[in-house]
Scaffold this active site. Sequence first.
Site, short mmCIF file in Angstrom:
data_model
loop_
_atom_site.label_atom_id
_atom_site.label_comp_id
_atom_site.label_asym_id
_atom_site.label_seq_id
_atom_site.Cartn_x
_atom_site.Cartn_y
_atom_site.Cartn_z
N ASN A 1 13.83 -18.57 10.94
CA ASN A 1 12.70 -18.27 10.05
C ASN A 1 12.80 -18.97 8.69
O ASN A 1 12.19 -18.55 7.72
CB ASN A 1 12.51 -16.76 9.91
CG ASN A 1 13.66 -16.07 9.24
OD1 ASN A 1 14.65 -16.71 8.87
ND2 ASN A 1 13.55 -14.77 9.06
N LYS B 1 17.17 -22.51 4.93
CA LYS B 1 18.19 -22.40 5.97
C LYS B 1 18.31 -23.72 6.76
O LYS B 1 17.46 -24.60 6.62
CB LYS B 1 17.84 -21.21 6.89
CG LYS B 1 17.82 -19.86 6.14
CD LYS B 1 17.39 -18.72 7.07
CE LYS B 1 17.31 -17.40 6.33
NZ LYS B 1 16.82 -16.30 7.21
N GLU C 1 23.59 -11.88 -5.54
CA GLU C 1 23.54 -13.10 -4.73
C GLU C 1 23.70 -14.37 -5.57
O GLU C 1 24.32 -15.34 -5.12
CB GLU C 1 22.21 -13.16 -3.96
CG GLU C 1 22.13 -12.13 -2.84
CD GLU C 1 20.79 -12.09 -2.14
OE1 GLU C 1 19.89 -12.89 -2.47
OE2 GLU C 1 20.63 -11.25 -1.23
N TYR D 1 25.09 -11.69 4.37
CA TYR D 1 24.28 -10.86 5.27
C TYR D 1 25.03 -9.59 5.68
O TYR D 1 24.76 -9.03 6.74
CB TYR D 1 23.86 -11.67 6.50
CG TYR D 1 22.68 -12.59 6.21
CD1 TYR D 1 21.44 -12.07 5.86
CD2 TYR D 1 22.80 -13.97 6.28
CE1 TYR D 1 20.36 -12.88 5.58
CE2 TYR D 1 21.72 -14.80 6.00
CZ TYR D 1 20.50 -14.24 5.65
OH TYR D 1 19.42 -15.06 5.38
N HIS E 1 15.47 -17.80 3.08
CA HIS E 1 15.92 -16.51 2.55
C HIS E 1 15.48 -16.39 1.10
O HIS E 1 15.48 -17.37 0.36
CB HIS E 1 17.45 -16.42 2.58
CG HIS E 1 17.99 -15.33 1.69
ND1 HIS E 1 18.00 -14.02 2.07
CD2 HIS E 1 18.47 -15.37 0.42
CE1 HIS E 1 18.49 -13.29 1.07
NE2 HIS E 1 18.78 -14.09 0.06
P1 GTP Z 1 16.39 -12.95 4.61
O1 GTP Z 1 15.65 -13.38 3.38
O2 GTP Z 1 17.00 -14.08 5.38
O3 GTP Z 1 17.38 -11.85 4.28
O4 GTP Z 1 15.27 -12.35 5.58
P2 GTP Z 1 14.48 -10.98 5.42
O5 GTP Z 1 14.90 -10.26 4.18
O6 GTP Z 1 13.04 -11.29 5.58
O7 GTP Z 1 14.95 -10.19 6.71
P3 GTP Z 1 16.23 -9.27 6.93
O8 GTP Z 1 17.06 -9.18 5.70
O9 GTP Z 1 15.76 -8.02 7.57
O10 GTP Z 1 17.02 -10.10 8.05
C1 GTP Z 1 17.91 -11.14 7.67
C2 GTP Z 1 17.79 -12.29 8.65
O11 GTP Z 1 18.32 -11.87 9.89
C3 GTP Z 1 16.36 -12.72 8.97
O12 GTP Z 1 15.83 -13.62 8.05
C4 GTP Z 1 16.55 -13.37 10.31
O13 GTP Z 1 17.07 -14.70 10.15
C5 GTP Z 1 17.61 -12.50 10.94
N1 GTP Z 1 17.04 -11.46 11.80
C6 GTP Z 1 16.44 -10.30 11.41
N2 GTP Z 1 16.05 -9.58 12.47
C7 GTP Z 1 16.40 -10.33 13.56
C8 GTP Z 1 16.27 -10.12 14.97
O14 GTP Z 1 15.75 -9.12 15.46
N3 GTP Z 1 16.79 -11.11 15.78
C9 GTP Z 1 17.39 -12.23 15.27
N4 GTP Z 1 17.86 -13.17 16.12
N5 GTP Z 1 17.52 -12.45 13.95
C10 GTP Z 1 17.04 -11.51 13.11
MG MG Z 2 16.93 -9.89 3.72
#
Ligand code: GTP
Ligand code: MG
Length: 151
Positions: A114, A11, A128, A51, A117
Amino acid sequence: MPAETTLVMIKPDGVKRGLCGEILSRFERTGLKIAGVKLLILSRELAAEHYGEHSGKHFFDSLLDYVTSGPTLVLALEGPNAIAVVRKLMGSTRPEDAATGTIRGDFALNVDKNLIHGSEHDFDAKREIPRFFTNSELIRWDWNGEDKDAA
Ligand code: GTP
Ligand code: MG
């Protein structure tokens, strides 16, 4: 074992901080191979599609701001168990829960930055990868022949 291909994005915070090499080397050391790579700035439309499962959540708009804020390095990585191996090396979504030794555990502090992805499931990877790569932009490695010896 048949190889899988998974979609990884470093990212914008990871690209800006100069962590592409560090992150990619962790994946390469497992034996995963690069099947596709490109650097691009995600459009808001593409980010919203990517997303889409989070549409309507309180963080959705800030998530789109974040992932469109600069260049993203998009990778297709190939190898046996690629999806699960990448998720393991990434660490938990929330860096404070991510184990030491994982990418998020070692290099991130907040869920809103974070770093990385990775496709969560086979179904996600299969939708994807074509979102970012055409077939002609992907290399297929020979996991039953000579390439498996390098892994
Ligand atoms: P990805 O690989 O990026 O999809 O991450 P993930 O699969 O570990 O997490 P998820 O799909 O649940 O969430 C997608 C993304 O949304 C995360 O990687 C974060 O960047 C963001 N995100 C998730 N939860 C939060 C939150 O509570 N607050 C904020 N600001 N961002 C969040
Ligand atoms: Mg995810």
